[in-house]
Design a protein around this motif. Sequence first.
Motif, PDB file in Angstrom:
ATOM      1  N   UNK A 147       0.799  -1.234   0.000  1.00  0.00           N
ATOM      2  CA  UNK A 147       0.000   0.000   0.000  1.00  0.00           C
ATOM      3  C   UNK A 147       0.831   1.282   0.000  1.00  0.00           C
ATOM      4  N   UNK A 148       2.084   1.215   0.422  1.00  0.00           N
ATOM      5  CA  UNK A 148       2.943   2.406   0.450  1.00  0.00           C
ATOM      6  C   UNK A 148       3.866   2.493  -0.759  1.00  0.00           C
TER       7      UNK A 148
ATOM      8  N   UNK B 139      -1.927   2.320   7.879  1.00  0.00           N
ATOM      9  CA  UNK B 139      -3.049   2.425   6.958  1.00  0.00           C
ATOM     10  C   UNK B 139      -4.351   1.998   7.625  1.00  0.00           C
ATOM     11  N   UNK B 140      -5.347   2.854   7.522  1.00  0.00           N
ATOM     12  CA  UNK B 140      -6.742   2.508   7.767  1.00  0.00           C
ATOM     13  C   UNK B 140      -7.582   3.377   6.855  1.00  0.00           C
TER      14      UNK B 140
ATOM     15  N   UNK C  94      -4.513  -0.292  -0.234  1.00  0.00           N
ATOM     16  CA  UNK C  94      -4.631   0.524   0.975  1.00  0.00           C
ATOM     17  C   UNK C  94      -5.926   0.218   1.732  1.00  0.00           C
ATOM     18  N   UNK C  95      -7.017   0.049   0.995  1.00  0.00           N
ATOM     19  CA  UNK C  95      -8.293  -0.259   1.646  1.00  0.00           C
ATOM     20  C   UNK C  95      -8.247  -1.642   2.293  1.00  0.00           C
TER      21      UNK C  95
ATOM     22  N   UNK D 104      -8.338  -2.396   6.567  1.00  0.00           N
ATOM     23  CA  UNK D 104      -9.452  -3.090   7.215  1.00  0.00           C
ATOM     24  C   UNK D 104      -9.034  -3.686   8.546  1.00  0.00           C
ATOM     25  N   UNK D 105      -7.826  -4.218   8.631  1.00  0.00           N
ATOM     26  CA  UNK D 105      -7.378  -4.850   9.877  1.00  0.00           C
ATOM     27  C   UNK D 105      -7.339  -3.845  11.017  1.00  0.00           C
ATOM     28  N   UNK D 106      -6.828  -2.661  10.762  1.00  0.00           N
ATOM     29  CA  UNK D 106      -6.747  -1.645  11.812  1.00  0.00           C
ATOM     30  C   UNK D 106      -8.127  -1.256  12.310  1.00  0.00           C
ATOM     31  N   UNK D 107      -9.064  -1.060  11.389  1.00  0.00           N
ATOM     32  CA  UNK D 107     -10.410  -0.643  11.770  1.00  0.00           C
ATOM     33  C   UNK D 107     -11.103  -1.711  12.608  1.00  0.00           C
ATOM     34  N   UNK D 108     -11.044  -2.955  12.167  1.00  0.00           N
ATOM     35  CA  UNK D 108     -11.706  -4.042  12.890  1.00  0.00           C
ATOM     36  C   UNK D 108     -11.034  -4.283  14.237  1.00  0.00           C
ATOM     37  N   UNK D 109      -9.710  -4.204  14.287  1.00  0.00           N
ATOM     38  CA  UNK D 109      -8.982  -4.431  15.542  1.00  0.00           C
ATOM     39  C   UNK D 109      -9.348  -3.387  16.585  1.00  0.00           C
ATOM     40  N   UNK D 110      -9.316  -2.121  16.204  1.00  0.00           N
ATOM     41  CA  UNK D 110      -9.645  -1.057  17.154  1.00  0.00           C
ATOM     42  C   UNK D 110     -11.095  -1.176  17.609  1.00  0.00           C
ATOM     43  N   UNK D 111     -12.008  -1.445  16.695  1.00  0.00           N
ATOM     44  CA  UNK D 111     -13.411  -1.586  17.062  1.00  0.00           C
ATOM     45  C   UNK D 111     -13.637  -2.732  18.032  1.00  0.00           C
ATOM     46  N   UNK D 112     -13.005  -3.885  17.779  1.00  0.00           N
ATOM     47  CA  UNK D 112     -13.208  -5.049  18.637  1.00  0.00           C
ATOM     48  C   UNK D 112     -12.610  -4.837  20.026  1.00  0.00           C
TER      49      UNK D 112
END
Length: 293
Positions: free
Chosen positions: A32-33, A217-218, A61-62, A66-74
Amino acid sequence: MRTNAKALTGVIMLVVFVLLAVIGPWIAPFDPSMRSNALLQPPSSMHWFGTTHLGQDIFSQVLAGTRSVVFVGAVAGVVATVLSVLVGITAGYLSGTASEGLSALSNVFLVIPALPLIIIITSSLPETSNLTIALVIGLTSWAWNARVLRAQTLSLRRRDYVEAARANGESTWRIILFEILPNLYAVIASGFVGTVLFAVISEITLAFIGVSDAGGWNWGTVLYWAQSQQALAQGAWWWFVPAGLAIALLGTSLSLVNFGIDEYVNPRLRTRFSMRGVRMRVGFTPVLAKETS
C-alpha cells in the motif's frame, strides 16, 4: 439470527469484513505504500480502485486498512463492555454509598463529550498505536451502557427468583453472575455492537484529522490523504469513494445486527407471523397462532 433477515444480513457482512481484516494485507496485490509511475490513474484492470498522486494502489490501501479498523473496534468494544458490566450491574444491585459512587462516576463520564475527550487524550500521548487508540476509546465510552445496565439491574433485583436466591443464602456475586447477568445478555450484546460502531467512527475520525499515525493504513488515513491532496477538486473520485463505501457498509452491518438484537429483546419490534397452525413467539412465551378464516 436464522429467522431475522436483517440480523442475518448484518452478520454475513460482518464476517466478510472480519475475514478481510485477517487476510487483507496478505492478498493485497501491491504494497500500500509502494510508489509507481501510474500517478492518479482511474480504476483499471491492474489497479481496481485506481491510484493516488504518488502512484500507490488504493485497493491495497483499503484492504490493508481493514485490519486496523476491525482491531480497534473489537478491542474498544470489549474494554468498554467489561467496564460497563462491572460498573452498571454493581451499581444496580448494591445499595448505599457504593451504588451512589458508581452512579456518579457514570454520570461524570456521560456528560463529557466522548469524541473531543478522545482527541485530547490521544493527541497528548507520545505514541498513538492501534492498541493505544482502542484502549483510549474503550476507557472513555462505557458510561452509557453502564447506565442502561444499572436501570435493567434495578428492575431485576426485586424479582421473585432473585429474592429466593437471596433467601437461600446465596452470595452477592453468585446472585449477580447466575441470576441477574444471564437476563442481561441481549442488552450487553446490543451495547457491545453499538460501542464497536462508535469506536470505528472515532478511529477513522482521528486518522482523518491527522491525530493518529499517518504512516499506518486505515480507511481514515486514505481519506486524510485524499482530502489533503484535494482529490475532489481534481476529480479523483476513486480516491475517496471506496474507503467511504467501506465505512458505510461496515456501519450498516453493525446497525443491522443491532436492530436484530433490539427486535429480539423488545417484543413490540418483533415481526409477527400469522401463518395458520404455525407456532410463533410473542414476548418470550410460545403460543399458537390464531386460526383465520
